[in-house]
Design a protein around this motif. Structure first.
Motif, short mmCIF file in Angstrom:
data_model
loop_
_atom_site.label_atom_id
_atom_site.label_comp_id
_atom_site.label_asym_id
_atom_site.label_seq_id
_atom_site.Cartn_x
_atom_site.Cartn_y
_atom_site.Cartn_z
N ASP A 28 0.83 -1.21 0.00
CA ASP A 28 0.00 0.00 0.00
C ASP A 28 0.87 1.26 0.00
O ASP A 28 0.63 2.19 -0.78
CB ASP A 28 -0.91 -0.01 1.23
CG ASP A 28 -1.89 1.15 1.25
OD1 ASP A 28 -3.00 0.99 0.70
OD2 ASP A 28 -1.55 2.22 1.79
N THR A 29 1.87 1.29 0.87
CA THR A 29 2.76 2.46 0.97
C THR A 29 3.51 2.68 -0.33
O THR A 29 3.72 3.83 -0.75
CB THR A 29 3.76 2.26 2.12
OG1 THR A 29 3.04 2.14 3.36
CG2 THR A 29 4.72 3.43 2.21
N ARG A 30 3.88 1.62 -0.98
CA ARG A 30 4.65 1.72 -2.21
C ARG A 30 3.81 2.22 -3.38
O ARG A 30 4.22 3.12 -4.11
CB ARG A 30 5.25 0.36 -2.55
CG ARG A 30 5.97 0.33 -3.89
CD ARG A 30 6.58 -1.03 -4.15
NE ARG A 30 7.17 -1.09 -5.48
CZ ARG A 30 7.84 -2.13 -5.96
NH1 ARG A 30 7.99 -3.20 -5.22
NH2 ARG A 30 8.34 -2.09 -7.18
N TYR A 31 2.63 1.67 -3.55
CA TYR A 31 1.87 1.93 -4.77
C TYR A 31 0.75 2.96 -4.64
O TYR A 31 0.34 3.55 -5.65
CB TYR A 31 1.27 0.62 -5.31
CG TYR A 31 2.29 -0.26 -5.98
CD1 TYR A 31 2.82 0.08 -7.22
CD2 TYR A 31 2.74 -1.43 -5.37
CE1 TYR A 31 3.76 -0.72 -7.84
CE2 TYR A 31 3.68 -2.24 -5.99
CZ TYR A 31 4.19 -1.88 -7.22
OH TYR A 31 5.13 -2.66 -7.83
N ARG A 32 0.21 3.18 -3.46
CA ARG A 32 -0.93 4.09 -3.34
C ARG A 32 -0.65 5.48 -3.90
O ARG A 32 -1.45 6.00 -4.70
CB ARG A 32 -1.40 4.19 -1.87
CG ARG A 32 -2.60 5.13 -1.68
CD ARG A 32 -3.04 5.16 -0.22
NE ARG A 32 -3.59 3.89 0.20
CZ ARG A 32 -4.87 3.55 0.08
NH1 ARG A 32 -5.73 4.39 -0.46
NH2 ARG A 32 -5.29 2.37 0.47
N PRO A 33 0.45 6.14 -3.53
CA PRO A 33 0.65 7.50 -4.08
C PRO A 33 0.84 7.51 -5.59
O PRO A 33 0.47 8.49 -6.26
CB PRO A 33 1.92 7.99 -3.36
CG PRO A 33 2.59 6.76 -2.86
CD PRO A 33 1.50 5.77 -2.57
N VAL A 34 1.40 6.44 -6.14
CA VAL A 34 1.60 6.38 -7.58
C VAL A 34 0.26 6.22 -8.30
O VAL A 34 -0.02 6.91 -9.29
CB VAL A 34 2.54 5.21 -7.94
CG1 VAL A 34 2.83 5.22 -9.44
CG2 VAL A 34 3.85 5.31 -7.16
N ILE A 35 -0.58 5.33 -7.79
CA ILE A 35 -1.91 5.13 -8.39
C ILE A 35 -2.75 6.39 -8.26
O ILE A 35 -3.42 6.81 -9.21
CB ILE A 35 -2.62 3.94 -7.73
CG1 ILE A 35 -1.85 2.64 -8.00
CG2 ILE A 35 -4.06 3.82 -8.24
CD1 ILE A 35 -2.38 1.44 -7.24
N ARG A 36 -2.71 7.01 -7.08
CA ARG A 36 -3.47 8.24 -6.86
C ARG A 36 -3.03 9.34 -7.83
O ARG A 36 -3.85 10.02 -8.43
CB ARG A 36 -3.29 8.70 -5.41
CG ARG A 36 -4.12 9.93 -5.05
CD ARG A 36 -4.02 10.20 -3.56
NE ARG A 36 -2.65 10.36 -3.12
CZ ARG A 36 -2.08 9.65 -2.13
NH1 ARG A 36 -2.76 8.73 -1.50
NH2 ARG A 36 -0.83 9.87 -1.79
N GLY A 37 -1.73 9.48 -8.00
CA GLY A 37 -1.21 10.49 -8.93
C GLY A 37 -1.60 10.20 -10.36
O GLY A 37 -1.95 11.10 -11.12
N LEU A 38 -1.55 8.93 -10.75
CA LEU A 38 -1.97 8.54 -12.10
C LEU A 38 -3.43 8.89 -12.34
O LEU A 38 -3.78 9.46 -13.38
CB LEU A 38 -1.76 7.03 -12.27
CG LEU A 38 -2.29 6.42 -13.56
CD1 LEU A 38 -1.33 6.69 -14.71
CD2 LEU A 38 -2.51 4.91 -13.41
N ALA A 39 -4.28 8.58 -11.36
CA ALA A 39 -5.72 8.85 -11.51
C ALA A 39 -6.00 10.34 -11.66
O ALA A 39 -6.85 10.75 -12.46
CB ALA A 39 -6.48 8.28 -10.32
N ILE A 40 -5.29 11.15 -10.90
CA ILE A 40 -5.46 12.60 -11.01
C ILE A 40 -5.01 13.09 -12.37
O ILE A 40 -5.67 13.92 -13.01
CB ILE A 40 -4.69 13.32 -9.87
CG1 ILE A 40 -5.37 13.05 -8.53
CG2 ILE A 40 -4.61 14.82 -10.14
CD1 ILE A 40 -4.60 13.57 -7.33
N ARG A 41 -3.89 12.56 -12.85
CA ARG A 41 -3.38 12.98 -14.16
C ARG A 41 -4.34 12.59 -15.29
O ARG A 41 -4.38 13.24 -16.33
CB ARG A 41 -2.00 12.34 -14.40
CG ARG A 41 -0.90 12.83 -13.47
CD ARG A 41 -0.23 14.07 -13.97
NE ARG A 41 0.50 13.86 -15.18
CZ ARG A 41 1.77 13.43 -15.24
NH1 ARG A 41 2.43 13.14 -14.11
NH2 ARG A 41 2.38 13.28 -16.40
N LEU A 42 -5.12 11.54 -15.07
CA LEU A 42 -6.07 11.09 -16.09
C LEU A 42 -7.42 11.77 -15.97
O LEU A 42 -8.32 11.49 -16.75
CB LEU A 42 -6.24 9.57 -16.02
CG LEU A 42 -5.01 8.75 -16.44
CD1 LEU A 42 -5.31 7.26 -16.35
CD2 LEU A 42 -4.56 9.11 -17.85
N GLY A 43 -7.57 12.68 -14.98
CA GLY A 43 -8.78 13.49 -14.94
C GLY A 43 -9.64 13.42 -13.70
O GLY A 43 -10.64 14.12 -13.62
#
Length: 203
Positions: free
Chosen positions: A33-48
């Motif tokens: 969770d610590t490793r991937y959550r910020p990356v997934i969250r950032g990706l989702a924001i970048r996609l709209g």
């Protein structure tokens, strides 16, 4: 060198993945969770997506990943773990967007395939952003780094404050600010390299 424990927290090992199969192993889940959550969250924001929906996507994607992994749906011979998680994150983001809970600015331009170069570039950007944040956190915690040195670096290197102004705020000469910036920049590169190499060690 960053602590072995800190680097280990960004490394995917066979031991960690095996531990994920144990539903009661909270530390293994927390590490993923610590490793991937910020990356997934950032990706989702970048996609709209907005921040709230992006956080929901991160939770859903990570939950789906762990469930699928425990069900034996991950085949190491078909691709890297990070690529599989990227695919789950992308699918979850698109589903959220199509529910109309957020208003993307360019819905028609969203990349569909999980191996699309533009999508992979966004993922890499967000990974690097997360690693930089973690590296700065580790450096701040190191016993050999005092608050003034760290502040001088952050003012000049991260916030773009002129050297003289940074020196005034920190009670340092311009030369001391320059030395502080150089010292932390060198250390930051070392830690970022360690964390990036560990992050990319998909088993």
């Amino acid at each position: 060198m960053a602590s072995a424990e800190a680097v280990s927290a960004t490394r995917t090992t066979t031991k960690l993945l095996d531990a994920l199969r144990d539903h009661s192993n909270a530390p293994a889940w927390q590490q993923i969770d610590t490793r991937y959550r910020p990356v997934i969250r950032g990706l989702a924001i970048r996609l709209g997506l907005n921040a709230s929906d992006a956080e929901e996507v991160a939770q859903q994607a990570l939950t789906e990943f762990v469930t699928a992994y425990r069900d034996g749906r991950y085949d190491r011979n078909k691709g890297r773990l990070s690529s599989w998680i990227l695919g789950i994150a992308h699918h979850t983001t698109l589903h959220m967007l199509r529910r109309g809970r957020s208003q993307p600015t360019a819905m028609d331009t969203l990349p569909e395939p999980s191996d699309d170069p533009s999508l992979r570039a966004i993922w890499s950007d967000e990974r690097d952003r997360s690693i930089l944040s973690k590296a700065l956190e580790l450096i701040r915690a190191e016993s050999g780094v005092d608050e003034r040195t760290m502040l001088a670096f952050e003012l000049v290197a991260l916030r773009g404050v002129p050297t003289a102004e940074a020196g005034h705020q920190c009670g340092m000469s311009s030369e001391q600010v320059y030395v502080a910036k150089s010292r932390i920049t060198k250390r930051l590169r070392q830690v970022v390299t360690q964390l990036t190499e560990a992050f990319e060690e998909d088993v």
